[in-house]
Scaffold this active site. Structure first.
Site, short mmCIF file in Angstrom:
data_model
loop_
_atom_site.label_atom_id
_atom_site.label_comp_id
_atom_site.label_asym_id
_atom_site.label_seq_id
_atom_site.Cartn_x
_atom_site.Cartn_y
_atom_site.Cartn_z
N ASN A 194 0.92 -1.12 -0.07
CA ASN A 194 0.04 0.15 -0.19
C ASN A 194 0.94 1.27 0.24
O ASN A 194 2.00 1.32 0.60
CB ASN A 194 -0.75 -0.04 1.28
CG ASN A 194 -2.03 0.91 1.30
OD1 ASN A 194 -2.66 0.89 0.29
ND2 ASN A 194 -2.02 1.86 2.42
N HIS A 230 -4.96 9.66 -2.01
CA HIS A 230 -4.89 11.14 -1.01
C HIS A 230 -4.75 12.36 -2.15
O HIS A 230 -3.42 12.44 -2.59
CB HIS A 230 -4.15 11.08 -0.04
CG HIS A 230 -4.21 10.17 1.10
ND1 HIS A 230 -5.27 10.44 1.77
CD2 HIS A 230 -3.57 9.17 1.60
CE1 HIS A 230 -5.32 9.45 3.09
NE2 HIS A 230 -4.23 8.88 2.48
N GLU A 259 -7.43 4.77 0.55
CA GLU A 259 -7.67 5.70 1.55
C GLU A 259 -8.00 7.11 0.75
O GLU A 259 -7.57 8.27 1.10
CB GLU A 259 -6.25 6.02 2.07
CG GLU A 259 -5.48 4.83 2.69
CD GLU A 259 -4.19 5.01 3.51
OE1 GLU A 259 -4.06 6.22 3.85
OE2 GLU A 259 -3.70 4.04 4.02
N ASP A 261 -9.33 10.37 -0.17
CA ASP A 261 -9.90 11.85 0.07
C ASP A 261 -9.39 12.78 -1.01
O ASP A 261 -8.49 12.56 -1.62
CB ASP A 261 -9.92 12.09 1.51
CG ASP A 261 -8.33 11.95 2.08
OD1 ASP A 261 -7.35 12.19 1.16
OD2 ASP A 261 -8.17 11.97 3.29
C1 XIL Z 1 -3.39 8.96 9.47
C2 XIL Z 1 -4.70 8.90 10.22
O1 XIL Z 1 -5.71 9.34 9.44
C3 XIL Z 1 -4.37 9.91 11.47
O2 XIL Z 1 -5.54 9.95 12.45
C4 XIL Z 1 -3.11 9.61 12.31
O3 XIL Z 1 -2.99 10.71 12.95
C5 XIL Z 1 -1.88 9.76 11.14
O4 XIL Z 1 -2.28 8.82 10.17
N1 XIL Z 1 -1.50 7.22 4.93
C6 XIL Z 1 -1.67 6.11 5.96
C7 XIL Z 1 -2.77 6.30 6.87
O5 XIL Z 1 -1.52 4.99 5.45
O6 XIL Z 1 -2.41 5.34 8.12
C8 XIL Z 1 -2.40 7.77 7.50
O7 XIL Z 1 -3.71 7.78 8.56
C9 XIL Z 1 -2.58 8.76 6.41
C10 XIL Z 1 -1.74 8.42 5.26
#
Ligand code: XIL
Length: 342
Positions: A194, A230, A259, A261
């Site tokens: 990932n 992201h 993930e 957003d």
């Molecule tokens: C982030 C969380 O959303 C937050 O709450 C935490 O403080 C930090 O981590 N990539 C990832 C996730 O694989 O685990 C991260 O999550 C965001 C970026």
């Protein structure tokens, strides 16, 4: 008995007929199509304390990912003291709501416990610690996790391996070892690599593709690649995302958006929300179009609990529902894109 059943049937029918007209959000995203699974990262304190959050998490999604509670700092806060209680709570919630769980994450350079990062371990000790962690965590959840993000964020933007505690101690083969150990600990979980900024075809995704091809050639048990997704509307949309997913699928891997957003520089405007909707819709369409795209997970579904404002100064509004749980154009774009699935 018969009469009781009839009474229930009548009562349910009356309730259905009397129900107010359905609104767009009355059916969850999970009900639109069988593939991809549609999910969200779950904030466990919001799940425990916010009934609306809880109701929507159950209604909208058929896969969930712990946003934080399966990370190493949470599950082993002191050396040899493990605490899987919050992960267990999410697994129970998921089972009660007919959802599967994506485990996140076994091997990462971030959110490690202080005893580990500030310790003075030899390389051999660190290898033993990593192996033990994978066996304990994947073993604890054995049979209850649909897919694990086994290794998270191992690459730099230029495609070289990130300089981490694991690379230093074990060398580049820490990745292969992690997959082998995870498979031994939970043979039924789908095992994923990932990463972020993997959406476009470029040096980073080229390197990830080369890695996973090499792992497969060595018969290392890897099943898929997770594209975090992201994005931000101040950057161009990654137009090669669909082709990129295809080339990983063609290499014999499942793919997933893990993930998603889409953040924006605040303040929110109707124009920005419209652009955001196209980004979400395009991402979902790319997943729908690729047969091996197994799941599409949002990194939070409401702006009320999104990680974005805390991590990207001046940015936010990155999820499909606003802080009052009202759907934004992005929500309808996702539904629309899913509607064209199989
Ligand atoms: C982030 C969380 O959303 C937050 O709450 C935490 O403080 C930090 O981590 N990539 C990832 C996730 O694989 O685990 C991260 O999550 C965001 C970026």
């Amino acid at each position: 008995m018969q009469r009781t059943r009839l009474a229930v049937l009548v009562a349910v029918t009356v309730m259905l007929v009397a129900a107010p007209a359905a609104t767009a959000t009355d059916h969850g995203l999970r009900d639109v199509t069988k593939r991809p699974l549609v999910g969200t990262a779950v904030d466990m304190s919001a799940l425990a304390n916010d009934p609306t959050y809880k109701r929507l998490t159950a209604r909208e999604f058929n896969t969930v990912t712990p946003e934080n509670v399966m990370k190493w700092e949470t599950v082993e806060p002191q050396q040899d003291v493990t605490d899987f209680s919050q992960g267990d709570a999410l697994v129970r919630f998921a089972r009660a709501n007919h959802q599967v769980v994506r485990g996140h994450t076994l091997v990462w350079h971030s959110q490690l416990p202080a005893w580990l990062t500030s310790g003075t371990f030899t390389n051999a000790q660190l290898e033993a610690i990593l192996r033990r962690h994978i066996f304990e965590e994947a073993g604890h959840f054995r049979g209850r996790i649909y897919a694990w993000d086994v290794v998270n964020e191992a690459f730099n933007e230029d495609g070289t391996l990130r300089d981490t505690i694991w690379l230093r101690a074990l060398g580049p083969d820490y990745i292969a070892k992690a997959f082998i150990w995870a498979h031994e600990a939970d043979p039924h979980a789908r095992l994923y690599y990932n990463d972020f900024n993997l959406e476009s075809i470029g040096p980073k995704s080229d390197a990830a593709l080369a890695l996973v091809k090499q792992l497969k050639a060595r018969h290392v048990p890897i099943d898929g690649v997770g594209f975090q997704g992201h994005l931000g509307i101040q950057y161009p949309y990654p137009d090669t995302f669909g082709d990129n997913l295809e080339r990983f699928a063609a290499a014999g891997l499942d793919v997933a958006i893990t993930e998603a957003d889409v953040r924006m520089v605040l303040p929110v405007t109707p124009e920005k929300l419209a652009t955001q909707a196209t980004y979400f819709g395009d991402m979902m369409r790319s997943c729908v179009a690729v047969r091996r795209c197994a799941s599409f997970t949002l990194w939070g579904f409401t702006d009320k609990y999104s990680w974005v404002p805390g991590f990207f100064e001046g940015e936010g509004a990155a999820t499909p529902l606003d802080e009052a749980f009202q759907p934004k154009p992005a929500y309808f774009a996702l539904r629309d894109a899913l509607g064209r699935g199989d």
